[in-house]
Design an enzyme around this catalytic site. Structure first.
Site, PDB file in Angstrom:
ATOM      1  N   ASP A 149       8.964   9.985  20.018  1.00  0.00           N
ATOM      2  CA  ASP A 149       8.514   9.018  18.351  1.00  0.00           C
ATOM      3  C   ASP A 149       7.910   7.506  19.012  1.00  0.00           C
ATOM      4  OD1 ASP A 149       8.893   7.934  16.056  1.00  0.00           O
ATOM      5  OD2 ASP A 149      10.225   9.692  15.635  1.00  0.00           O
ATOM      6  N   HIS A 222       9.666   4.269  12.889  1.00  0.00           N
ATOM      7  CA  HIS A 222       9.704   5.619  12.664  1.00  0.00           C
ATOM      8  C   HIS A 222      10.908   5.755  13.670  1.00  0.00           C
ATOM      9  CE1 HIS A 222       8.778   9.863  12.194  1.00  0.00           C
ATOM     10  NE2 HIS A 222       8.668   9.186  11.172  1.00  0.00           N
ATOM     11  N   SER A 558      10.041  14.160   8.654  1.00  0.00           N
ATOM     12  CA  SER A 558      10.449  13.286  10.192  1.00  0.00           C
ATOM     13  C   SER A 558      11.701  13.074  10.092  1.00  0.00           C
ATOM     14  CB  SER A 558       9.902  12.148  10.077  1.00  0.00           C
ATOM     15  OG  SER A 558       8.420  12.368  10.666  1.00  0.00           O
TER      16      SER A 558
END
Ligand code: NAG
Ligand code: NAG
Ligand code: NAG
Length: 784
Positions: A149, A222, A558
């Site tokens: 990620d 994220h 996600s």
């Protein structure tokens, strides 16, 4: 020659630079990154390492004479899930490489993008002291989840290592130091961290070191968010600006985390993603979590599919986000059958923030704004940014940068259309122009799905129906020369709402690459999820937002994917001998399709009942997945047979499996739908046929009790005949495998050319204690 060029028009653009390369003296025309697969066994012994050999192969095909001073052109070498290297190559060099006998394939790089706490409780995972999955001390603490990620913010409470034992002895990974990330950033929770930027920088140029960390540190948020969803520790109290107050915890709070940073400001590049898979498998992760995606291409051109195949062969469970392309059909991505593809569901928590109009009407909305601005009870003038008095039509209706006239919006609540630009960024535009508040109104394409955002000014989001009511009220008021007014009523956090639903944005089937494999596999919480957040990035994500928060609320598949990654780690802790396919089978056959009101789950985008193409097998149920009774297992040979039956060439299969394949046996054995998958998908072409039939052979393994008897219950798709033989399975021991055959017969239905009809049902095996459910979907297609 010229003639054949005009026949192959689509290739023309590829050929032009090639020709230029031939006529000009410089051969370094138009290089792009490619991933080159090499037959490593063919290495001549004069080369001490494979890398030497790759360098030599590159030098031999490169027109430019390479001197020893030339920096290496190799971006990464791969040797665990893939054999070969990546490099920037010209079209001519690609052709020359392809002609070398030891080169298996040359794959063009794709760029991927990330697909942006109550969820453990909602899933039935209770607090540490109560009964359930998490009761066992140190449960799951030997398991390592690799998160591929945007990196990590290691100082977050969610990643503390209090009460954790030593790093598992099998771990071979590293804590790679870098900018603002000393090796001491890792601990007994965060046991590994690496970053891969060479592929990104080969295409985008050197990264901007003042906005990005050249290290595993997360400058986006994220990756910190997804890692804490998978395996964050218990943190109390947790909230975002007072919203979603309570205990925050990941799915597997004791599992270890290993971070592989591959996503940068310009995206996540395939050459780096493959390097991350390679390292993660060599390091010894048990689960790989991948919340990134792109368009669907055949598996032999898809680096995520290729990397994940190598990982799953090594026993690593790979979960991937389905994508946020919903609610339209055929939008699901990351569809390879060795991946677990995760769509997003809603949870039973909402953040209501209603709009009250001057005419007394109340429109339901959602928001997590926490700050000053709107005086309760006071009404404010309201304008629609896209109305004629606004400055420039479309861009102002979306509240794009610079599109709002301050004279028009000052001290007013501004209604912006949702469109596709970043929602929180609209808020910044409205705020800059002097607006006092904002309403983001869905259009007809957005439907009723709402995402709660952490805005920089008082703001809320409303659905398409409510949006129309507001826009109509504004235009009618101005016609009657009265001033339209409104206010936003923030109601905090509400629990116990109807859930789950399939989130509007969650990508849907059918599977564009393998229609015989139903995707997504499952859904998991992905709407308004509270999880850890880095410093230096405001919770709204807009540049001017300088607020610092320990947590943030985000939505996307996600966020759904790492829920399944954490669950997979818990399942592997309980069943160390289960294969990745067995873990997925347990998650799928125990998933549910009813909501907390006892009705079939709804589709958030329409409010109508959702279907198998929306949720696959259904919503994951962790407690039940621990004890599924039966599993549908799959080994590497089964996947090879599947690829054979999907009509991939042996050369293409070799790219994925690294081994030559003999497809003659598989072809005789059946069709692509015969893969031992826990769901069934039949696709019939109605070439003037009246009756069509197909069958599926499946093998189930008893992982429940010895001496158990499973009986089949069928709910055939409407109008079809389905049989299962035998309809009773007698198991004498644990680990025993038994076969059955499911036959589907259908009559042609009236369809216009090019259209299709989809019907679904299910098969349930039950021994009275376990229910093992598989969806069955039948698609009838009328050829054009
Ligand atoms: C790097 O980012 C900073 C901050 O956004 C910006 O001011 C600067 O111009 C950027 N540098 C380059 C080389 O793009
Ligand atoms: C939702 O269901 C209603 C009633 O069956 C139907 O009329 C409507 O078209 C459906 N909406 C969508 C968007 O499918
Ligand atoms: C593979 O090819 C065979 C023979 O042409 C065809 O019947 C079958 O439908 C194809 N399968 C797939 C998955 O395309």
């Amino acid at each position: 020659m010229a003639l054949s060029f005009s026949f192959f028009l689509p290739f023309f653009s590829a050929i032009v630079p090639l020709l230029l390369g031939l006529v000009s003296s410089s051969s370094v025309a138009e290089t792009k990154t490619f991933i080159v697969q090499v037959q490593n066994e063919a290495k001549p012994s004069i080369f001490p390492t494979h890398r030497h050999w790759y360098e030599s192969s590159l030098a031999s095909i490169s027109a430019k004479s390479s001197s020893s001073e030339d920096p290496s052109r190799i971006i990464h070498t791969y040797d665990t899930v893939f054999q070969g290297f990546s490099a920037k190559l010209s079209p001519l060099e690609v052709r020359k490489l392809q002609s070398l006998s030891h080169v298996v394939s040359v794959i063009p790089e794709q760029v991927r993008y990330v697909q942006t706490t109550r969820s453990p409780e909602f899933l039935g995972l209770k607090t540490p002291d109560s009964a359930g999955l998490l009761k066992e001390t140190d449960f799951g603490s030997d398991l390592v989840i690799g998160v591929i990620d945007t990196g990590i913010w290691p100082e977050r409470q969610s990643f503390n290592d209090r009460d954790l034992g030593p790093v598992p002895p099998k771990w071979k990974g590293q804590c790679v130091a870098g900018e603002d990330f000393p090796a001491s950033s890792c601990n007994r929770k965060l046991i590994g961290a690496r970053y891969f930027s060479k592929g990104y920088e080969a295409t985008n140029g050197k990264m901007n070191d003042s906005t990005e960390y050249r290290s595993p540190r997360d400058s986006d948020g994220h990756g910190t968010h997804t890692a804490s969803i998978a395996a964050g520790r218990y943190v109390f109290p947790a909230s975002l600006l007072g919203y979603a107050k309570g205990m925050a915890a990941g799915m597997a709070p004791k599992a270890r985390l290993a971070i592989y940073k591959v996503c940068w400001a310009g995206g996540c590049f395939d050459s780096d993603i493959l390097a991350a898979f390679d390292a993660a498998v060599a390091d010894g992760v048990d689960v790989a979590s991948l919340s990134v995606g792109s368009v669907v291409v055949p598996y032999f051109l898809d680096v995520i599919a290729i990397g994940a195949f190598g990982a799953s062969t090594a026993g690593v469970f790979v979960s991937a986000s389905a994508g946020n392309g919903g609610p339209g059909g055929l939008t699901v991505t990351n569809v390879a059958p060795w991946l677990t593809t995760v769509g997003a569901g809603t949870i039973d928590r909402s953040f209501p923030a209603d709009v009250k109009l001057g005419n007394g009407k109340i429109i339901a909305g959602t928001s997590i704004y926490g700050g000053p601005g709107i005086t309760p009870g006071q009404m404010y003038p309201i304008v629609y940014a896209g109305s004629e008095s606004g400055s420039d039509g479309y861009s102002s209706s979306l509240c794009l940068e610079g599109s709002l006239d301050p004279n028009f919006v000052k001290n007013k609540i501004v209604v912006c259309d949702r469109g596709i630009n970043a929602r929180a960024a609209k808020g910044e535009v409205v705020k800059k122009a002097g607006g006092i508040g904002m309403i983001i109104a869905n259009g007809v394409f957005d439907g009723e799905g709402l995402v709660a955002d952490c805005h920089v000014l008082p703001a809320t989001a409303v659905g398409a129906t409510g949006g129309d009511v507001i826009r109509k009220y504004i235009s009618e008021s101005s016609k009657s020369h009265s001033i339209p007014t409104a206010t936003i009523i923030f109601k905090g956090t509400k629990l116990g709402i109807r859930a789950p639903m399939v989130a509007s944005f969650s990508a849907r089937g059918p599977n564009p690459e393998s229609p015989e494999i139903l995707k997504p596999d499952v859904i998991a919480p992905g709407l308004n999820i509270l999880a850890a957040w880095p410093d230096k990035v405001g919770p709204s994500g807009v540049a001017s937002d300088t607020r610092t928060t320990e947590f943030n609320i985000l939505s996307g598949t996600s966020m759904a994917c790492p829920h399944v990654s954490g669950l997979a780690a818990l399942l592997k802790a309980a069943h160390p001998d289960w294969s990745p396919a067995a873990i997925r089978s347990a998650l799928m056959t125990t998933a549910y399709t009813v909501d907390n009101r006892g009705n079939t789950m709804l589709d958030e985008s329409t409010g109508n009942v959702s279907s198998v193409f929306d949720y696959g097998s259904g919503h994951v149920h962790p407690e039940k997945a621990m004890d599924p009774g039966l599993i549908y297992d799959i080994n590497t040979y089964d996947y090879v047979d599947f690829l054979c039956n999907s009509n991939y060439t042996t050369q293409n299969i070799k790219v994925i499996t690294r081994k030559g394949a003999d497809c003659s046996g598989a072809k005789r054995a059946g069709h692509a739908g015969n893969l031992n998958y826990p769901s069934f998908s039949a696709v019939f072409q109605q070439y003037g046929k009246q009756k069509m039939s197909t069958h599926f052979i499946r093998t189930v393994t008893n992982v429940g009790d010895a001496n158990s008897v499973y009986k089949a219950t069928l709910k055939p798709p409407k109008g079809m005949a389905v049989t299962v033989k035998p309809d009773t399975l007698y198991f004498r021991r644990v680990g025993q495998k038994l076969n059955f055959l499911l036959r589907v017969q259908a009559r042609a239905v009236k369809l216009s050319p090019g259209s299709s009809s989809v019907k679904s049902g299910h098969l349930v095996w039950s021994d009275g204690k376990h229910t093992v459910t598989s969806p069955l979907v039948v698609t009838m297609q009328q050829p054009l």
